[in-house]
Enzyme design. Structure first.
Site, PDB file in Angstrom:
ATOM      1  N   GLU A 160       0.840  -1.207   0.000  1.00 37.29           N
ATOM      2  CA  GLU A 160       0.000   0.000   0.000  1.00 37.29           C
ATOM      3  C   GLU A 160       0.875   1.256   0.000  1.00 37.29           C
ATOM      4  O   GLU A 160       0.541   2.266  -0.639  1.00 37.29           O
ATOM      5  CB  GLU A 160      -0.946  -0.026   1.203  1.00 37.29           C
ATOM      6  CG  GLU A 160      -2.030  -1.108   1.049  1.00 37.29           C
ATOM      7  CD  GLU A 160      -2.751  -1.449   2.343  1.00 37.29           C
ATOM      8  OE1 GLU A 160      -2.072  -1.518   3.395  1.00 37.29           O
ATOM      9  OE2 GLU A 160      -3.970  -1.645   2.312  1.00 37.29           O
ATOM     10  N   GLU A 212      -3.350 -10.064   4.174  1.00 37.53           N
ATOM     11  CA  GLU A 212      -4.145  -9.720   5.360  1.00 37.53           C
ATOM     12  C   GLU A 212      -5.142 -10.814   5.753  1.00 37.53           C
ATOM     13  O   GLU A 212      -5.312 -11.112   6.932  1.00 37.53           O
ATOM     14  CB  GLU A 212      -4.883  -8.388   5.156  1.00 37.53           C
ATOM     15  CG  GLU A 212      -3.996  -7.158   5.242  1.00 37.53           C
ATOM     16  CD  GLU A 212      -3.318  -6.788   3.922  1.00 37.53           C
ATOM     17  OE1 GLU A 212      -3.316  -7.613   2.971  1.00 37.53           O
ATOM     18  OE2 GLU A 212      -2.791  -5.665   3.829  1.00 37.53           O
TER      19      GLU A 212
HETATM   20  N1  COA Z   1       4.492  -7.555  11.772  1.00 38.53           N
HETATM   21  C1  COA Z   1       5.302  -7.755  12.820  1.00 38.53           C
HETATM   22  N2  COA Z   1       6.444  -8.495  12.733  1.00 38.53           N
HETATM   23  C2  COA Z   1       6.744  -9.041  11.547  1.00 38.53           C
HETATM   24  C3  COA Z   1       5.940  -8.858  10.410  1.00 38.53           C
HETATM   25  C4  COA Z   1       4.770  -8.083  10.559  1.00 38.53           C
HETATM   26  N3  COA Z   1       3.945  -7.809   9.521  1.00 38.53           N
HETATM   27  N4  COA Z   1       6.483  -9.540   9.383  1.00 38.53           N
HETATM   28  C5  COA Z   1       7.598 -10.096   9.840  1.00 38.53           C
HETATM   29  N5  COA Z   1       7.756  -9.809  11.157  1.00 38.53           N
HETATM   30  C6  COA Z   1       8.842 -10.241  12.042  1.00 38.53           C
HETATM   31  C7  COA Z   1       8.710 -11.709  12.428  1.00 38.53           C
HETATM   32  O1  COA Z   1       7.818 -11.860  13.520  1.00 38.53           O
HETATM   33  C8  COA Z   1      10.134 -12.031  12.772  1.00 38.53           C
HETATM   34  O2  COA Z   1      10.411 -11.519  14.053  1.00 38.53           O
HETATM   35  P1  COA Z   1      11.317 -12.379  15.086  1.00 38.53           P
HETATM   36  O3  COA Z   1      12.653 -12.480  14.436  1.00 38.53           O
HETATM   37  O4  COA Z   1      11.324 -11.534  16.316  1.00 38.53           O
HETATM   38  O5  COA Z   1      10.629 -13.697  15.225  1.00 38.53           O
HETATM   39  C9  COA Z   1      10.954 -11.207  11.789  1.00 38.53           C
HETATM   40  O6  COA Z   1      10.082 -10.178  11.338  1.00 38.53           O
HETATM   41  C10 COA Z   1      11.381 -12.019  10.575  1.00 38.53           C
HETATM   42  O7  COA Z   1      10.237 -12.598   9.984  1.00 38.53           O
HETATM   43  P2  COA Z   1      10.086 -14.179   9.713  1.00 38.53           P
HETATM   44  O8  COA Z   1       8.641 -14.507   9.633  1.00 38.53           O
HETATM   45  O9  COA Z   1      10.918 -14.962  10.672  1.00 38.53           O
HETATM   46  O10 COA Z   1      10.751 -14.271   8.262  1.00 38.53           O
HETATM   47  P3  COA Z   1      10.442 -15.360   7.165  1.00 38.53           P
HETATM   48  O11 COA Z   1      11.507 -15.155   6.142  1.00 38.53           O
HETATM   49  O12 COA Z   1      10.281 -16.714   7.736  1.00 38.53           O
HETATM   50  O13 COA Z   1       9.014 -14.937   6.520  1.00 38.53           O
HETATM   51  C11 COA Z   1       7.358 -13.391   5.688  1.00 38.53           C
HETATM   52  C12 COA Z   1       8.863 -13.713   5.843  1.00 38.53           C
HETATM   53  C13 COA Z   1       7.245 -11.999   5.101  1.00 38.53           C
HETATM   54  C14 COA Z   1       6.728 -14.414   4.715  1.00 38.53           C
HETATM   55  C15 COA Z   1       6.684 -13.485   7.062  1.00 38.53           C
HETATM   56  O14 COA Z   1       7.405 -12.705   7.995  1.00 38.53           O
HETATM   57  C16 COA Z   1       5.250 -12.992   7.083  1.00 38.53           C
HETATM   58  O15 COA Z   1       4.356 -13.677   6.608  1.00 38.53           O
HETATM   59  N6  COA Z   1       5.038 -11.786   7.646  1.00 38.53           N
HETATM   60  C17 COA Z   1       3.708 -11.229   7.795  1.00 38.53           C
HETATM   61  C18 COA Z   1       3.211 -10.671   6.467  1.00 38.53           C
HETATM   62  C19 COA Z   1       1.804 -10.145   6.647  1.00 38.53           C
HETATM   63  O16 COA Z   1       0.887 -10.855   6.955  1.00 38.53           O
HETATM   64  N7  COA Z   1       1.656  -8.827   6.411  1.00 38.53           N
HETATM   65  C20 COA Z   1       0.380  -8.159   6.532  1.00 38.53           C
HETATM   66  C21 COA Z   1       0.185  -7.701   7.924  1.00 38.53           C
HETATM   67  S1  COA Z   1      -1.335  -6.835   8.129  1.00 38.53           S
END
Ligand code: COA
Length: 255
Positions: A113, A133
């Site tokens: 966004e 989301e």
């Molecule tokens: N909000 C808060 N923290 C987030 C985040 C988010 N949207 N996206 C990633 N993080 C944090 C993780 O909790 C993790 O924190 P930690 O190291 O303290 O555990 C760190 O960032 C690394 O993320 P991680 O999930 O371990 O990396 P990954 O390579 O395994 O996966 C993604 C990457 C992007 C696929 C995954 O982080 C994800 O699905 N994030 C959420 C995306 C999402 O739903 N966004 C919309 C939110 S409304």
């Protein structure tokens, strides 16, 4: 500490997301800082272009901070997360300067966004776009179902928002959402910004107003701004103000 940094180097300003440990996820502090920086940029006439970038991480921005918004009550979520985010992203979208998102890695949810609020986008080949989301039980809240649906075909936004499909950089470029795919999106964005040196700042600003009026981005303000700029340069306006200041009846020259 998470933040959004603003740096100005000559005619180019850079807004940079800085929360790499959390994949540059948007925290409330980051939203507030983006708001302040937009206020600064709105008054900054020496800047010709704003680049939106992020600290290197696996994601340009993994969206809104799930832990931060997850703790909010439903009404605080609506008032202080969805509506504030909207207002602040609108502010970025409506800057008078041209803006370029340099998307070096994945842009998900609020990250997509944010990029959508820029005028154009440059993507790294491995960067993807997603609206995840619904996978965390909410819906896009910072214009993912609205502004994004103006820029991408509706079925593509549905693929992303309903089916959780990611959009590759190559497909985003083929659809016109990304202007270019580049191994170094920020360098490409800077080269594009450099080209603005050969263009008129005022003509560029007015062209942006016209395009925004055409697509409905802040349309009513854009139409009145165009009218205001036109009439503001007239002898009639100068006469009207002078007559008022000198308590006399104006004699409008009609030019
Ligand atoms: N909000 C808060 N923290 C987030 C985040 C988010 N949207 N996206 C990633 N993080 C944090 C993780 O909790 C993790 O924190 P930690 O190291 O303290 O555990 C760190 O960032 C690394 O993320 P991680 O999930 O371990 O990396 P990954 O390579 O395994 O996966 C993604 C990457 C992007 C696929 C995954 O982080 C994800 O699905 N994030 C959420 C995306 C999402 O739903 N966004 C919309 C939110 S409304």
């Amino acid at each position: 500490m998470s933040g959004v940094d603003l740096s100005i180097d000559g005619a180019v300003a850079t807004l940079r997301l800085d929360n790499p440990d959390k994949l540059n996820a948007f925290t409330p502090d980051m939203l507030a800082q983006l708001d302040q920086h937009c206020a600064t940029l709105e008054r900054e006439r020496s800047v010709r272009c704003v680049i939106v970038a992020a600290q290197p991480a696996k994601a340009f921005c993994a969206g809104a901070d799930i832990i931060a918004w997850g703790a909010l009550s439903p009404f605080d979520f609506a008032r202080h997360w969805v509506r504030d985010g909207h207002r602040i992203f609108d502010r970025l979208a409506r800057l008078s300067h041209p803006t370029i998102a340099a998307i070096g890695a994945h842009a998900f949810g609020g990250g997509l966004e944010l990029a959508t609020a820029c005028d154009i986008r440059v993507m790294a080949p491995r960067a993807t776009l997603a609206l995840p989301e619904t996978q965390v039980g909410i819906v896009p809240g910072w214009s993912g179902t609205q502004r994004l649906t103006r820029l991408l075909p509706e079925p593509v936004v549905k693929e992303m928002a309903l089916f959780g499909r990611r959009l590759s950089a190559e497909r985003a470029c083929a659809l016109g959402f990304a202007a270019e795919v580049s191994d170094d999106p920020e360098a490409t964005a800077r080269a594009m910004a450099g080209k603005l040196a050969g263009t008129s700042p005022m003509a560029t600003e007015v062209a942006k107003y016209q395009i925004h009026a055409a697509v409905g981005e802040d349309r009513s303000a854009m139409i009145e701004a165009l009218g205001g700029a036109m009439i503001g340069a007239s002898a009639d306006k100068a006469e009207g103000v002078d007559a008022f200041a000198n308590k006399r009846t104006p004699e409008f020259p009609g030019r």
